[in-house]
Design an enzyme around this catalytic site. Structure first.
Site, PDB file in Angstrom:
ATOM      1  CE  LYS A   9      -3.242   2.083   3.272  1.00  0.00           C
ATOM      2  NZ  LYS A   9      -2.370   3.156   3.731  1.00  0.00           N
ATOM      3  CE  LYS A  14       5.155   0.569  -2.586  1.00  0.00           C
ATOM      4  NZ  LYS A  14       4.110   1.251  -1.818  1.00  0.00           N
ATOM      5  CE  LYS A  40       5.387   9.487  -2.415  1.00  0.00           C
ATOM      6  NZ  LYS A  40       4.867   8.203  -2.829  1.00  0.00           N
ATOM      7  CG  ASP A 125      -3.527   2.555  -7.288  1.00  0.00           C
ATOM      8  OD1 ASP A 125      -4.392   1.656  -7.238  1.00  0.00           O
ATOM      9  OD2 ASP A 125      -3.793   3.755  -7.448  1.00  0.00           O
TER      10      ASP A 125
END
Ligand code: SF4
Length: 272
Positions: A9, A14, A40, A125
């Site tokens: 998630k 991560k 990002k 995602d």
């Protein structure tokens, strides 16, 4: 060459886990390539002492695929880890996998997809078109699910397990589940819950990473824990994870849970 991918998630840690794992592998003298796929573009930042490296997608947009050189996309960071950021579109647009596809194509053409270990840090995602790409194209051979004991992160991990199971059934695919990493939020019963979750989906918990202030301190110093506090307990945890990843030969096809099973499991451990 080991090709591993960390999925989980958004916001579960991560990138921190990937960067510290890569740093620990690099510190062992291994040739490591870390590829981040997230608009990002912060996957490799701590390995690069806070520098934002240019993304493959931006460079390709600017110069065309043939105009990009290897030194522009692959930057060397802490412990010799070679860092790449796939990049992505502006938030809210979605690139349907263009970032990661362009990255693989370019890295292959430039001969940069080599080394002892390639670590893919992939945005978790499931609805993103690029999400399954590293698995589908055979790049992510061993998938690690990063989760805490929170229901929403277990839910995301379970969804990713579904994708791995689906892809593992296709004859050409080589991807399989290599384990679950608990990036703890320090909830009561969390370690046991994640261990049980891992077993129920036909895998095992390969690391328990406690929540530690050292991670935040390293981050504000724009370093991985491995660089900022190599003698800390937290660094030892990442070193152990690196050892585990290197020797891990137990991979499996996951057996994801039904939603009510997952909720019952979380409830059971919340009430202990
Ligand atoms: S491939 Fe998916 S996760 Fe990666 S940048 Fe594109 S939309 Fe985002």
């Amino acid at each position: 060459m080991k090709q591993i991918a960390l999925y989980g998630k958004g916001g579960i840690g991560k990138s921190t886990t990937s960067a510290n794992l890569s740093a620990a592998l690099g510190a062992r003298g291994l040739d490591v390539l870390q590829i981040g796929c997230d608009p990002k573009r912060d996957s490799t930042r701590m390995l690069m002492n806070g520098a934002w490296i240019p993304t493959v997608l931006d460079l390709v947009r600017e110069k065309g695929e043939d105009g990009v050189s290897i030194d522009e996309v692959v930057r060397e960071g802490f412990a010799g880890v070679r860092c790449v950021e796939a990049g992505g579109p502006e938030p809210g647009i979605g690139c349907a996998g263009r970032g990661i596809i362009a990255t693989f194509r370019l890295l292959e053409r430039l001969g940069a997809l080599h080394g002892d270990v390639i670590v893919y840090d992939v945005l978790g995602d499931v609805v993103c078109g690029g999400f399954a790409m590293p698995m589908r194209e055979g790049y992510a051979e061993e998938v690690y699910l990063v989760t805490s004991g929170e229901l929403m992160s277990l839910y995301a991990a379970n969804n990713i397990a579904k994708a791995v199971a689906r892809l593992a059934k296709r004859s050409k695919q080589t991807c399989s589940l290599a384990g679950v990493i608990c990036n703890a939020k320090n909830m009561a019963g969390e370690e046991e819950l994640v261990r049980e979750f891992a077993q129920r989906i036909n895998s095992e918990m390969v690391a328990y990473i406690p929540r530690s202030r050292t991670v935040q301190l390293a981050e504000v110093h724009k370093q991985t824990v491995m660089e900022y506090a190599p003698d800390s307990e937290q660094a030892a945890v990442y070193r152990e994870l690196a050892g585990r990843v290197l020797t891990n030969d137990r991979t499996s096809t996951p057996t994801p849970l039904e939603m009510d099973e997952l909720e019952d499991l979380a409830l059971q451990f919340a009430e202990i």
